[in-house]
Design an enzyme around this catalytic site. Structure first.
Site, PDB file in Angstrom:
ATOM      1  N   HIS A 273       3.827 -24.996  15.246  1.00 56.25           N
ATOM      2  CA  HIS A 273       5.214 -25.336  15.564  1.00 56.25           C
ATOM      3  C   HIS A 273       5.343 -26.567  16.472  1.00 56.25           C
ATOM      4  CE1 HIS A 273       5.585 -21.568  13.694  1.00 56.25           C
ATOM      5  NE2 HIS A 273       5.541 -20.800  14.756  1.00 56.25           N
TER       6      HIS A 273
ATOM      7  N   LYS B  75      14.296 -24.428  10.239  1.00 58.61           N
ATOM      8  CA  LYS B  75      15.361 -24.481  11.248  1.00 58.61           C
ATOM      9  C   LYS B  75      16.136 -25.786  11.068  1.00 58.61           C
ATOM     10  CE  LYS B  75      12.656 -21.964  14.717  1.00 58.61           C
ATOM     11  NZ  LYS B  75      13.261 -20.648  14.807  1.00 58.61           N
TER      12      LYS B  75
ATOM     13  N   ASP C 121       5.531 -23.256   7.675  1.00 59.21           N
ATOM     14  CA  ASP C 121       5.740 -23.278   9.118  1.00 59.21           C
ATOM     15  C   ASP C 121       7.237 -23.008   9.265  1.00 59.21           C
ATOM     16  OD1 ASP C 121       6.385 -23.865  11.722  1.00 59.21           O
ATOM     17  OD2 ASP C 121       5.076 -25.604  11.845  1.00 59.21           O
ATOM     18  N   HIS C 122       7.594 -21.836   9.764  1.00 62.32           N
ATOM     19  CA  HIS C 122       9.008 -21.459   9.682  1.00 62.32           C
ATOM     20  C   HIS C 122       9.887 -22.377  10.539  1.00 62.32           C
ATOM     21  CE1 HIS C 122       8.311 -19.145  13.422  1.00 62.32           C
ATOM     22  NE2 HIS C 122       9.611 -19.217  13.588  1.00 62.32           N
TER      23      HIS C 122
ATOM     24  N   LYS D 122       5.421 -17.257  26.696  1.00 67.76           N
ATOM     25  CA  LYS D 122       6.191 -16.021  26.519  1.00 67.76           C
ATOM     26  C   LYS D 122       6.652 -15.536  27.877  1.00 67.76           C
ATOM     27  CE  LYS D 122       4.362 -14.528  22.134  1.00 67.76           C
ATOM     28  NZ  LYS D 122       5.493 -14.862  21.285  1.00 67.76           N
TER      29      LYS D 122
ATOM     30  N   ARG E 232       0.789  -1.225   0.000  1.00 69.93           N
ATOM     31  CA  ARG E 232       0.000   0.000   0.000  1.00 69.93           C
ATOM     32  C   ARG E 232       0.826   1.284   0.000  1.00 69.93           C
ATOM     33  NH1 ARG E 232      -4.474  -2.540   3.557  1.00 69.93           N
ATOM     34  NH2 ARG E 232      -2.692  -2.948   4.879  1.00 69.93           N
TER      35      ARG E 232
ATOM     36  N   LYS F  38       1.438 -18.391   8.327  1.00 68.34           N
ATOM     37  CA  LYS F  38       0.513 -18.715   9.390  1.00 68.34           C
ATOM     38  C   LYS F  38      -0.037 -17.418   9.984  1.00 68.34           C
ATOM     39  CE  LYS F  38       1.833 -19.600  13.678  1.00 68.34           C
ATOM     40  NZ  LYS F  38       2.136 -18.452  14.546  1.00 68.34           N
TER      41      LYS F  38
ATOM     42  N   ASP G  91      -1.411 -19.712  18.717  1.00 69.55           N
ATOM     43  CA  ASP G  91      -0.242 -19.113  18.072  1.00 69.55           C
ATOM     44  C   ASP G  91       0.853 -20.153  17.821  1.00 69.55           C
ATOM     45  OD1 ASP G  91       1.256 -16.875  17.128  1.00 69.55           O
ATOM     46  OD2 ASP G  91       2.346 -16.792  19.027  1.00 69.55           O
TER      47      ASP G  91
ATOM     48  N   GLU H  36       9.950 -18.772  25.310  1.00 68.56           N
ATOM     49  CA  GLU H  36      10.477 -17.493  24.820  1.00 68.56           C
ATOM     50  C   GLU H  36      10.676 -16.544  25.985  1.00 68.56           C
ATOM     51  OE1 GLU H  36       8.770 -16.142  20.889  1.00 68.56           O
ATOM     52  OE2 GLU H  36       7.075 -17.214  21.727  1.00 68.56           O
TER      53      GLU H  36
HETATM   54  C1  BG6 Z   1       5.562 -17.286  15.558  1.00 69.93           C
HETATM   55  C2  BG6 Z   1       4.625 -16.799  16.615  1.00 69.93           C
HETATM   56  O1  BG6 Z   1       4.919 -18.185  14.689  1.00 69.93           O
HETATM   57  O2  BG6 Z   1       6.669 -17.947  16.180  1.00 69.93           O
HETATM   58  C3  BG6 Z   1       5.336 -15.870  17.594  1.00 69.93           C
HETATM   59  O3  BG6 Z   1       3.529 -16.115  16.015  1.00 69.93           O
HETATM   60  C4  BG6 Z   1       6.568 -16.539  18.156  1.00 69.93           C
HETATM   61  O4  BG6 Z   1       4.474 -15.450  18.645  1.00 69.93           O
HETATM   62  C5  BG6 Z   1       7.422 -17.124  17.045  1.00 69.93           C
HETATM   63  O5  BG6 Z   1       7.292 -15.579  18.889  1.00 69.93           O
HETATM   64  C6  BG6 Z   1       8.544 -17.970  17.605  1.00 69.93           C
HETATM   65  O6  BG6 Z   1       9.434 -18.281  16.576  1.00 69.93           O
HETATM   66  P1  BG6 Z   1      10.951 -18.583  16.896  1.00 69.93           P
HETATM   67  O7  BG6 Z   1      11.539 -18.904  15.566  1.00 69.93           O
HETATM   68  O8  BG6 Z   1      11.525 -17.348  17.522  1.00 69.93           O
HETATM   69  O9  BG6 Z   1      10.945 -19.742  17.854  1.00 69.93           O
END
Ligand code: BG6
Length: 516
Positions: free
Chosen positions: A266, A208, A203-204, A366, A66, A174, A261, A242
């Protein structure tokens, strides 16, 4: 030092594409190009890929967003983003310039039909100038409410049709749905406009190295698999802890919570890799079939079980090393009386021959005492008949600890005789650290995912049924937690988590591994 093991190739494309070859010609189109994800992760990852010579000459990036920016201003902004990405920056200046010279911008709202016509024109031009062959990878780095809208509009602009060998793929970030019903609906809706093979659900965690290494640890070594079952394993702990709070994401998080979340995506991914059966090959579908199977073997918790086997909690104010940390309800854009959980723990079963009777404990939260993502496999105690007369204490059970982040390591705890005339048994640890063998690569975790998506290798992306299987496990818990009778516990920021979570394990005679 031992010799370095050879890399293992995943994915059906692995036979044809070595991960040392540049990706095939394509244009990457990033929706939400001015957002946080593109800035912090996607562009630094592209820069790293450029440095590794894994992007082809026939490559370009079109940003869609945008912002009211000229082409020049857009490039300047991305240049500044790259300069900010210091910790993760691995590329050199020449590669940054190479990348910037391939950038262009389409200024548009996601809902504006004209914007997609302009995008189509921009893509035709790029195809001509860069010989990208009409291959497009559309990356939806947008808020979830636009996933379907953008995909539908791409379809209407005829940008998803794969003819004459052209690839048209859509990468979806996601969160994929808010529960089982909405995830199913989104899958159905997306499949009306694109084929399953065109949809790459990210899914990131699959980017890893250490998450993927769970597969290699299990299936490229002869010694672990024979003991990887109920006969030898006592229980499994999966932790994603975290230290960060909700940062600037209070608005999103307060409607989401820790369970939604983190768990269906994950934690379920890590559980699936830990518990799946060996696939018949490393083709995308063989690996994903086994992952879905194991998720389906998790019996959903009933309403009563949720009260016993699941814990929800929220952080209150705390202090870490003299620094005061505010409580969740004091965070920006969080409702002052919010009941949203920032911590979730649960005990699950995997009802199949391999795992019957082995509890899987999961926790994520968290603002905990330490950042720590790990899988702990605790083996059964040795019978110890030999040492009965020696009046030694029962030593700790053997434990395999796969640490995913921040430390990337695998360690095995076992008993050894302490030196001296008496028989004294002590736990000792054997440890492999990634850094020692492979050095520290400045990676964002998105490099492999982007590269694979460009090459059409979907093995590290989620199929629709995997997403739904993850939600099937979590949805009954979400529903139980919606009841006003469901208790919300509290834990101070910077602590190990709520007492109720310790109780969950204590009842079974276990305890969580300390986070630090
Ligand atoms: C994300 C969540 O998918 O993963 C976040 O939305 C979280 O809330 C994050 O902090 C954690 O990813 P990583 O790679 O730091 O473990």
């Amino acid at each position: 030092m031992s010799s370095i093991p050879q890399p293992v190739q995943f994915g059906e494309a692995a036979d044809q594409i070595s991960r040392s070859q540049p990706a095939g010609p394509c244009v990457l189109v990033i929706f939400g190009v001015l957002g946080d994800l593109a800035k912090r992760l996607l562009f630094p990852a592209l820069w790293n890929l450029a440095r590794e010579r894994l992007l082809p000459e026939q490559f370009a990036v079109v940003g869609f967003g945008r912002g009211d920016l000229s082409q020049q201003q857009f490039r300047e902004q991305i240049r500044a983003n790259l300069q900010d990405a210091d910790g993760r920056r691995a590329g050199g200046a020449a590669e940054a310039e190479w990348l910037l010279s391939r950038l262009s911008f389409v200024q548009s709202d996601f809902t504006d039909a004209d914007g997609y016509q302009r995008l189509a024109a921009a893509l035709r031009e790029v195809d001509q100038n860069r010989a990208t062959g009409g291959n497009y990878l559309f990356y939806l780095a947008t808020a979830p409410e636009f996933f379907l809208e953008v995909t539908e509009r791409l379809g209407r602009a005829d940008l998803l049709r794969q003819t004459e060998g052209r690839s048209r793929r859509v990468v979806v970030e996601k969160p994929f749905g808010r529960d089982l019903a909405s995830a199913r609906q989104l899958n159905r809706d997306l499949l009306r406009v694109a084929a399953e093979e065109q949809i790459y659900r990210i899914d990131h965690y699959l980017g890893k190295e250490t998450v993927l290494n769970i597969l290699v640890l299990r299936f490229a070594n002869g010694i672990f698999e024979p003991v990887w079952n109920r006969r030898y394993i006592d229980h499994v702990q999966i932790t994603v802890a975290e230290t960060l709070g909700v940062e600037a994401r209070g608005g999103y998080y307060d409607h989401t919570g820790a369970l939604r979340d983190m768990v269906p995506s994950h934690l379920m991914q890590v559980l699936a890799l830990t518990a799946m059966e060996p696939p018949s090959s490393f083709s995308a579908d063989a690996v994903r079939n086994e992952q879905v199977k194991v998720l389906h073997a998790i019996p959903p918790l009933g309403a009563r079980e949720c009260g016993i086997c699941a814990v929800r909690a929220q952080y209150t104010g705390g202090e870490v090393e003299g620094v005061r940390l505010r409580g969740y309800r004091e965070e920006e854009r969080v409702a002052p009386g919010s009941e949203t959980e920032t911590y979730a723990a649960m005990k699950l079963a995997v009802d199949n021959w391999r795992w019957a009777g082995v509890p899987f404990y999961l926790r994520t939260g968290k603002r905990l005492a330490a950042r720590n993502t790990e899988v702990v496999i605790q083996f059964r105690h040795a019978p110890l008949t030999l040492f009965r007369a020696a009046s030694v204490e029962l030593p700790s059970a053997n434990r395999l600890r796969v640490r995913i982040q921040p430390e990337e390591s695998i360690s095995l705890l076992f008993a050894a005789k302490a030196p001296g005339p008496r028989v004294t048994v002590r736990p000792v640890e054997m440890r492999f650290c990634y850094r020692d063998y492979f050095g520290q690569a400045g990676q964002t975790g998105y490099e492999t995912l982007l590269y694979d998506a460009m090459n059409g290798d979907a093995s590290l992306f989620k199929r629709g049924d995997m997403i739904e299987a993850g939600w099937s496990v979590v949805t009954p818990v979400l529903e139980a937690w919606e009841s006003p009778l469901s208790p919300l516990c509290f834990y101070p920021a910077g602590s190990e988590g709520p007492e109720a979570s310790n109780e969950l394990l204590k009842r079974d005679g276990y305890q969580w591994m300390p986070l630090k």
